[in-house]
Design an enzyme around this catalytic site. Structure first.
Site, mmCIF file in Angstrom:
data_model
loop_
_atom_site.group_PDB
_atom_site.id
_atom_site.type_symbol
_atom_site.label_atom_id
_atom_site.label_comp_id
_atom_site.label_asym_id
_atom_site.label_seq_id
_atom_site.Cartn_x
_atom_site.Cartn_y
_atom_site.Cartn_z
ATOM 1 N N ASN A 102 -6.723 -4.229 16.937
ATOM 2 C CA ASN A 102 -6.413 -5.559 16.416
ATOM 3 C C ASN A 102 -6.971 -6.646 17.338
ATOM 4 O O ASN A 102 -6.786 -6.586 18.551
ATOM 5 C CB ASN A 102 -4.890 -5.685 16.285
ATOM 6 C CG ASN A 102 -4.467 -6.990 15.612
ATOM 7 O OD1 ASN A 102 -4.728 -8.077 16.124
ATOM 8 N ND2 ASN A 102 -3.827 -6.879 14.474
ATOM 9 N N HIS B 22 -7.864 -6.434 11.911
ATOM 10 C CA HIS B 22 -6.785 -5.513 12.272
ATOM 11 C C HIS B 22 -7.440 -4.271 12.876
ATOM 12 O O HIS B 22 -8.664 -4.118 12.821
ATOM 13 C CB HIS B 22 -5.980 -5.134 11.019
ATOM 14 C CG HIS B 22 -5.054 -6.216 10.548
ATOM 15 N ND1 HIS B 22 -4.125 -6.023 9.558
ATOM 16 C CD2 HIS B 22 -4.901 -7.497 10.951
ATOM 17 C CE1 HIS B 22 -3.438 -7.135 9.361
ATOM 18 N NE2 HIS B 22 -3.894 -8.049 10.193
ATOM 19 N N GLU C 260 -7.618 -1.165 11.920
ATOM 20 C CA GLU C 260 -8.380 -0.356 10.953
ATOM 21 C C GLU C 260 -9.680 -1.064 10.572
ATOM 22 O O GLU C 260 -10.738 -0.435 10.422
ATOM 23 C CB GLU C 260 -7.547 -0.115 9.689
ATOM 24 C CG GLU C 260 -6.233 0.613 9.932
ATOM 25 C CD GLU C 260 -5.058 -0.337 10.168
ATOM 26 O OE1 GLU C 260 -5.227 -1.369 10.867
ATOM 27 O OE2 GLU C 260 -3.968 -0.046 9.660
ATOM 28 N N SER D 193 1.340 2.024 10.194
ATOM 29 C CA SER D 193 1.195 2.068 8.734
ATOM 30 C C SER D 193 0.294 0.933 8.254
ATOM 31 O O SER D 193 0.493 -0.229 8.621
ATOM 32 C CB SER D 193 2.597 1.942 8.118
ATOM 33 O OG SER D 193 2.560 2.049 6.724
ATOM 34 N N CYS E 127 -1.411 -2.117 6.560
ATOM 35 C CA CYS E 127 -1.001 -3.297 5.789
ATOM 36 C C CYS E 127 -1.768 -3.348 4.473
ATOM 37 O O CYS E 127 -2.701 -2.574 4.250
ATOM 38 C CB CYS E 127 -1.252 -4.560 6.612
ATOM 39 S SG CYS E 127 -2.954 -5.185 6.461
ATOM 40 N N CYS F 233 -5.689 -3.633 5.000
ATOM 41 C CA CYS F 233 -6.321 -2.399 5.482
ATOM 42 C C CYS F 233 -6.228 -1.297 4.428
ATOM 43 O O CYS F 233 -7.153 -0.497 4.275
ATOM 44 C CB CYS F 233 -5.673 -1.977 6.796
ATOM 45 S SG CYS F 233 -5.905 -3.218 8.096
ATOM 46 N N ASP G 143 1.579 -14.637 11.312
ATOM 47 C CA ASP G 143 0.675 -14.753 10.159
ATOM 48 C C ASP G 143 1.301 -14.411 8.811
ATOM 49 O O ASP G 143 0.928 -14.987 7.795
ATOM 50 C CB ASP G 143 -0.600 -13.924 10.370
ATOM 51 C CG ASP G 143 -0.305 -12.459 10.672
ATOM 52 O OD1 ASP G 143 0.844 -12.127 10.973
ATOM 53 O OD2 ASP G 143 -1.253 -11.670 10.613
#
Lengths: 145, 145
Positions: free
Chosen positions: A39, A50, A52, A77, A79, A82, A142
């Site tokens: 990130n 992010h 990923e 996990s 978002c 992603c 955010d």
């Protein structure tokens, strides 16, 4: 834990060392890591990188055939953004470090035929729990609480 | 057409002039454009900077309260990744230039309460149709036919 999730956690820890949000990811194609990242919201002021996404970006332009033979490892996990990237590229398998501190769109991914494996690793849960407790305003900046 | 879609089309045309994929987007907060961008797959070798993502990135780090009062304009129906970003940030309204050459995740967005308006503009359809006919391999490179 296999060496891919270990690499994703190393990425998350690199992010933490840069005063960033500790989420890391690696993209693996036929056993080889072709992209890795973490990130970059704090480090680059990025709204899209992010963990990923950074791993996908670092992998560069790949043909559809490569993505369809990849596994994405992520410490947290994924978002909605992603998860959408996973759907876009047709990545068939996702391995998740934990989904206790944040639950992303795992059900959407599964409903589209993607294999999602959650390892629920104490190391990942501990890293995020400590981060969220220490920097709640950054974590909630955010997308809100 | 309002000035926001006009700006998104200008972004798409900038991308085309850079030999890129002609998709543009602007993020509008209370009448003001706070981010604008275009697809950068060719120009930056980027796997994540679609037009909408580039507009979000250019807007920089914004608080949740800003996103929730924004409209995203895009010349083409948003793909799963960009739709996921819209969901992540809770952007309540999306205005789409056209969905004839590519249909993204409009139904998913609507199912989550997001307002999606499709203008079906000849200018956008023509731009993408010409691009796809001229560069089919580029268009199909990442997600296949």
């Amino acid at each position: 834990m296999d060496r891919y999730m270990r690499a994703a956690i190393e990425e998350a820890r690199m992010g933490l060392a840069e005063d960033g949000i500790p989420i890391g990811s690696v993209l693996v194609h036929r056993g080889e890591i072709i992209g890795r990242g973490h990130n970059r919201r704090v480090q680059s002021g990025s709204a899209v990188l992010h963990g990923e996404m950074d791993a996908l970006e670092q992998a560069g332009r790949q043909p559809a055939s490569v993505y369809r033979d990849c596994t994405l490892y992520t410490t947290l996990s994924p978002c909605p953004m992603c998860s959408g990237a996973i759907l876009l590229y047709g990545i068939p398998r996702v391995v998740v470090g934990e989904n206790q501190t944040f639950l992303g769109e795992e059900e959407l991914l599964r409903s589209r035929g993607i294999e999602v494996e959650v390892l629920q690793l104490d190391e990942c849960i501990g890293m995020m729990t400590h981060f969220i407790e220490t920097f709640p305003e950054l974590w909630n900046e955010d997308i809100g609480e």
